[in-house]
Design a protein around this motif. Structure first.
Motif, PDB file in Angstrom:
ATOM      1  N   GLU A   7      10.271  22.357  21.586  1.00 17.84           N
ATOM      2  CA  GLU A   7       9.451  21.714  20.558  1.00 17.84           C
ATOM      3  C   GLU A   7       8.098  21.279  21.127  1.00 17.84           C
ATOM      4  O   GLU A   7       7.091  21.361  20.437  1.00 17.84           O
ATOM      5  CB  GLU A   7      10.190  20.506  19.976  1.00 17.84           C
ATOM      6  CG  GLU A   7      11.376  20.901  19.127  1.00 17.84           C
ATOM      7  CD  GLU A   7      12.284  19.745  18.789  1.00 17.84           C
ATOM      8  OE1 GLU A   7      13.001  19.847  17.767  1.00 17.84           O
ATOM      9  OE2 GLU A   7      12.306  18.739  19.532  1.00 17.84           O
ATOM     10  N   ARG A   8       8.067  20.835  22.363  1.00 19.26           N
ATOM     11  CA  ARG A   8       6.800  20.458  22.992  1.00 19.26           C
ATOM     12  C   ARG A   8       5.942  21.689  23.263  1.00 19.26           C
ATOM     13  O   ARG A   8       4.723  21.638  23.194  1.00 19.26           O
ATOM     14  CB  ARG A   8       7.056  19.695  24.296  1.00 19.26           C
ATOM     15  CG  ARG A   8       7.498  18.268  24.081  1.00 19.26           C
ATOM     16  CD  ARG A   8       7.486  17.466  25.377  1.00 19.26           C
ATOM     17  NE  ARG A   8       8.257  18.065  26.442  1.00 19.26           N
ATOM     18  CZ  ARG A   8       9.569  17.897  26.657  1.00 19.26           C
ATOM     19  NH1 ARG A   8      10.250  17.118  25.851  1.00 19.26           N
ATOM     20  NH2 ARG A   8      10.175  18.482  27.654  1.00 19.26           N
ATOM     21  N   ALA A   9       6.566  22.827  23.575  1.00 22.48           N
ATOM     22  CA  ALA A   9       5.818  24.044  23.896  1.00 22.48           C
ATOM     23  C   ALA A   9       5.236  24.713  22.651  1.00 22.48           C
ATOM     24  O   ALA A   9       4.171  25.322  22.715  1.00 22.48           O
ATOM     25  CB  ALA A   9       6.715  25.032  24.639  1.00 22.48           C
ATOM     26  N   SER A  13       1.237  26.836  21.629  1.00 25.42           N
ATOM     27  CA  SER A  13       1.090  28.272  21.380  1.00 25.42           C
ATOM     28  C   SER A  13       0.298  28.548  20.104  1.00 25.42           C
ATOM     29  O   SER A  13       0.042  29.698  19.766  1.00 25.42           O
ATOM     30  CB  SER A  13       2.469  28.935  21.282  1.00 25.42           C
ATOM     31  OG  SER A  13       3.131  28.545  20.085  1.00 25.42           O
ATOM     32  N   GLN A  14      -0.078  27.493  19.382  1.00 21.69           N
ATOM     33  CA  GLN A  14      -0.783  27.627  18.113  1.00 21.69           C
ATOM     34  C   GLN A  14      -2.183  27.026  18.229  1.00 21.69           C
ATOM     35  O   GLN A  14      -2.437  26.203  19.103  1.00 21.69           O
ATOM     36  CB  GLN A  14      -0.007  26.906  17.003  1.00 21.69           C
ATOM     37  CG  GLN A  14       1.419  27.363  16.845  1.00 21.69           C
ATOM     38  CD  GLN A  14       1.512  28.828  16.489  1.00 21.69           C
ATOM     39  OE1 GLN A  14       0.844  29.299  15.571  1.00 21.69           O
ATOM     40  NE2 GLN A  14       2.324  29.571  17.215  1.00 21.69           N
ATOM     41  N   GLY A  34      -8.559  22.975  13.614  1.00 20.14           N
ATOM     42  CA  GLY A  34      -8.221  23.395  14.963  1.00 20.14           C
ATOM     43  C   GLY A  34      -7.753  22.178  15.734  1.00 20.14           C
ATOM     44  O   GLY A  34      -8.138  21.044  15.420  1.00 20.14           O
ATOM     45  N   PHE A  35      -6.890  22.379  16.712  1.00 17.99           N
ATOM     46  CA  PHE A  35      -6.401  21.251  17.491  1.00 17.99           C
ATOM     47  C   PHE A  35      -6.050  21.707  18.907  1.00 17.99           C
ATOM     48  O   PHE A  35      -5.926  22.900  19.190  1.00 17.99           O
ATOM     49  CB  PHE A  35      -5.173  20.614  16.824  1.00 17.99           C
ATOM     50  CG  PHE A  35      -3.954  21.493  16.869  1.00 17.99           C
ATOM     51  CD1 PHE A  35      -3.027  21.357  17.888  1.00 17.99           C
ATOM     52  CD2 PHE A  35      -3.739  22.464  15.917  1.00 17.99           C
ATOM     53  CE1 PHE A  35      -1.910  22.181  17.953  1.00 17.99           C
ATOM     54  CE2 PHE A  35      -2.633  23.297  15.964  1.00 17.99           C
ATOM     55  CZ  PHE A  35      -1.719  23.149  16.979  1.00 17.99           C
ATOM     56  N   ARG A  36      -5.893  20.708  19.776  1.00 18.00           N
ATOM     57  CA  ARG A  36      -5.502  20.976  21.164  1.00 18.00           C
ATOM     58  C   ARG A  36      -4.497  19.909  21.577  1.00 18.00           C
ATOM     59  O   ARG A  36      -4.711  18.718  21.336  1.00 18.00           O
ATOM     60  CB  ARG A  36      -6.728  20.919  22.064  1.00 18.00           C
ATOM     61  CG  ARG A  36      -6.423  21.068  23.540  1.00 18.00           C
ATOM     62  CD  ARG A  36      -7.651  20.967  24.404  1.00 18.00           C
ATOM     63  NE  ARG A  36      -8.270  19.654  24.230  1.00 18.00           N
ATOM     64  CZ  ARG A  36      -9.571  19.428  24.262  1.00 18.00           C
ATOM     65  NH1 ARG A  36     -10.424  20.406  24.439  1.00 18.00           N
ATOM     66  NH2 ARG A  36     -10.048  18.211  24.104  1.00 18.00           N
ATOM     67  N   VAL A  37      -3.406  20.343  22.223  1.00 24.82           N
ATOM     68  CA  VAL A  37      -2.415  19.416  22.761  1.00 24.82           C
ATOM     69  C   VAL A  37      -2.804  19.111  24.203  1.00 24.82           C
ATOM     70  O   VAL A  37      -2.984  20.022  25.008  1.00 24.82           O
ATOM     71  CB  VAL A  37      -0.994  20.012  22.701  1.00 24.82           C
ATOM     72  CG1 VAL A  37       0.012  19.028  23.284  1.00 24.82           C
ATOM     73  CG2 VAL A  37      -0.626  20.389  21.275  1.00 24.82           C
ATOM     74  N   ASN A  38      -2.945  17.837  24.511  1.00 21.27           N
ATOM     75  CA  ASN A  38      -3.332  17.415  25.854  1.00 21.27           C
ATOM     76  C   ASN A  38      -2.108  17.229  26.750  1.00 21.27           C
ATOM     77  O   ASN A  38      -0.991  17.092  26.259  1.00 21.27           O
ATOM     78  CB  ASN A  38      -4.116  16.101  25.770  1.00 21.27           C
ATOM     79  CG  ASN A  38      -5.360  16.254  24.931  1.00 21.27           C
ATOM     80  OD1 ASN A  38      -6.168  17.155  25.143  1.00 21.27           O
ATOM     81  ND2 ASN A  38      -5.520  15.383  23.949  1.00 21.27           N
ATOM     82  N   VAL A  68       1.938  21.933  11.964  1.00 21.13           N
ATOM     83  CA  VAL A  68       1.669  23.150  12.726  1.00 21.13           C
ATOM     84  C   VAL A  68       2.778  24.123  12.354  1.00 21.13           C
ATOM     85  O   VAL A  68       3.962  23.800  12.494  1.00 21.13           O
ATOM     86  CB  VAL A  68       1.684  22.877  14.242  1.00 21.13           C
ATOM     87  CG1 VAL A  68       1.434  24.156  15.018  1.00 21.13           C
ATOM     88  CG2 VAL A  68       0.669  21.810  14.610  1.00 21.13           C
ATOM     89  N   ASP A  69       2.405  25.287  11.835  1.00 17.98           N
ATOM     90  CA  ASP A  69       3.431  26.246  11.432  1.00 17.98           C
ATOM     91  C   ASP A  69       2.912  27.672  11.548  1.00 17.98           C
ATOM     92  O   ASP A  69       1.727  27.903  11.730  1.00 17.98           O
ATOM     93  CB  ASP A  69       3.912  25.963  10.018  1.00 17.98           C
ATOM     94  CG  ASP A  69       2.819  26.066   8.965  1.00 17.98           C
ATOM     95  OD1 ASP A  69       1.625  26.154   9.327  1.00 17.98           O
ATOM     96  OD2 ASP A  69       3.147  26.060   7.777  1.00 17.98           O
ATOM     97  N   ASP A  70       3.831  28.600  11.459  1.00 14.71           N
ATOM     98  CA  ASP A  70       3.498  30.021  11.454  1.00 14.71           C
ATOM     99  C   ASP A  70       4.715  30.797  10.959  1.00 14.71           C
ATOM    100  O   ASP A  70       5.696  30.202  10.521  1.00 14.71           O
ATOM    101  CB  ASP A  70       3.044  30.500  12.841  1.00 14.71           C
ATOM    102  CG  ASP A  70       4.156  30.514  13.887  1.00 14.71           C
ATOM    103  OD1 ASP A  70       5.250  29.956  13.634  1.00 14.71           O
ATOM    104  OD2 ASP A  70       3.949  31.093  14.959  1.00 14.71           O
TER     105      ASP A  70
END
Length: 87
Positions: A7-9, A13-14, A34-38, A68-70
């Protein structure tokens, strides 16, 4: 409840999410962002301008939701090819 390693990964990837906020008059607003996970687990959300409606909404009411989905790849190796996934 803490997230699992998978779940953290997933969000890393998105690159596209949907930010839900509420306007000053109580109306919901949903916008792609758009977003970025720190490294520390926080998330930076991008956008065109600090004066954009989404930022005004957040300043007025910091309760937000980021989705966040795909769609899973259409690949037989996937658990559910072509199904939606998200968090």
């Amino acid at each position: 409840m803490p997230f699992t390693a998978a779940e953290r990964a997933y969000p890393t990837s998105q690159s596209l999410g949907r930010l839900a906020t509420v306007t000053a008059d109580g109306q919901p607003q949903l916008v792609p962002v758009g977003f970025r996970v720190n490294e520390d687990g926080t998330i930076d959300i991008g956008g065109p301008s600090p004066s954009a409606q989404r930022y005004r909404n957040v300043r007025g009411n910091p309760k937000v939701s980021l989705v966040v989905d795909d769609i899973t790849p259409d690949d037989p190796a996937e658990v559910k090819p072509g199904w939606g996934r998200g968090m």
